[in-house]
Design an enzyme around this catalytic site. Sequence first.
Site: not given
Ligand code: ACM
Length: 261
Positions: A38, A109, A142
């Site tokens: 990420e 995300k 993530c």
């Molecule tokens: C995250 O979602 N970078 C912990």
Amino acid sequence: MIISTIQTNPSFGMKEANTIEALTLMRSVEADVYVLPELFASGYHFASAAEAASLAEAFKTGPTFTALTQFAEATKSFVVFGFAETDNGTLYNSSAIVGYDGTCVLYRKVHLFDREKLFFAPGNLEFTVVTTPVARIGMMICFDWYFPESARTLALKGAQLIAHPSNLVLPHCPNSMPVRSLENRVFTATANRVGADLRPHGTLSFIGQSQITSPMGEILHRSSATCAEAARVTIEPGRADNKSATERNNLFADRRPEFYA
Ligand code: ACM
């Protein structure tokens, strides 16, 4: 096919140097699909929305896209990576898959973690599965792992491999992804970073342990907690098409969504 997780040790804000680090690791292993962390080029621990904006780039046209698309073309591969996206002034914590065949697909995300909510808008695109010649690949980023619906949605849409760019700070993900694999019968490739973002407003450390898991919940590879590494694992994506748990149980056909509302 060969999958490679690229575990980097980036320096906050040094986009060009961080891209060179990732490309150097990628050149050290031959793979069909590379998964990067990420926000791999920008770093993670932003001080402000203005700082995040200064390190963001546009989908398709940013320098990170150019570098990774050139790599994919030169090596006949696909690359999944996380980046800070700017779209008409709105920032997203995004990932993309680029490929030698012209593939270029975006994901934003959906489940933002902690301070990300100060800088990024929540994702407004569906979980997407991209059909490539080597596998059907879904993307999540993530903290999306914490919501089983993310992996389930990708699996129901046909993903054989879930590519999972990450910047993990909490300890729970590496031991949880085998379950995400098992319950959905998919491969997962979590690419995390190591090191820390040492910023005036605080330090954030990352847990490494990038990992590749199988549809039977096996850990096929786990990287160290502290070192940069390009991991390389051979997988058979077709194994993810078998959702049978026993002679009488198909994990997808046996779902009872009428009881889940
Ligand atoms: C995250 O979602 N970078 C912990």
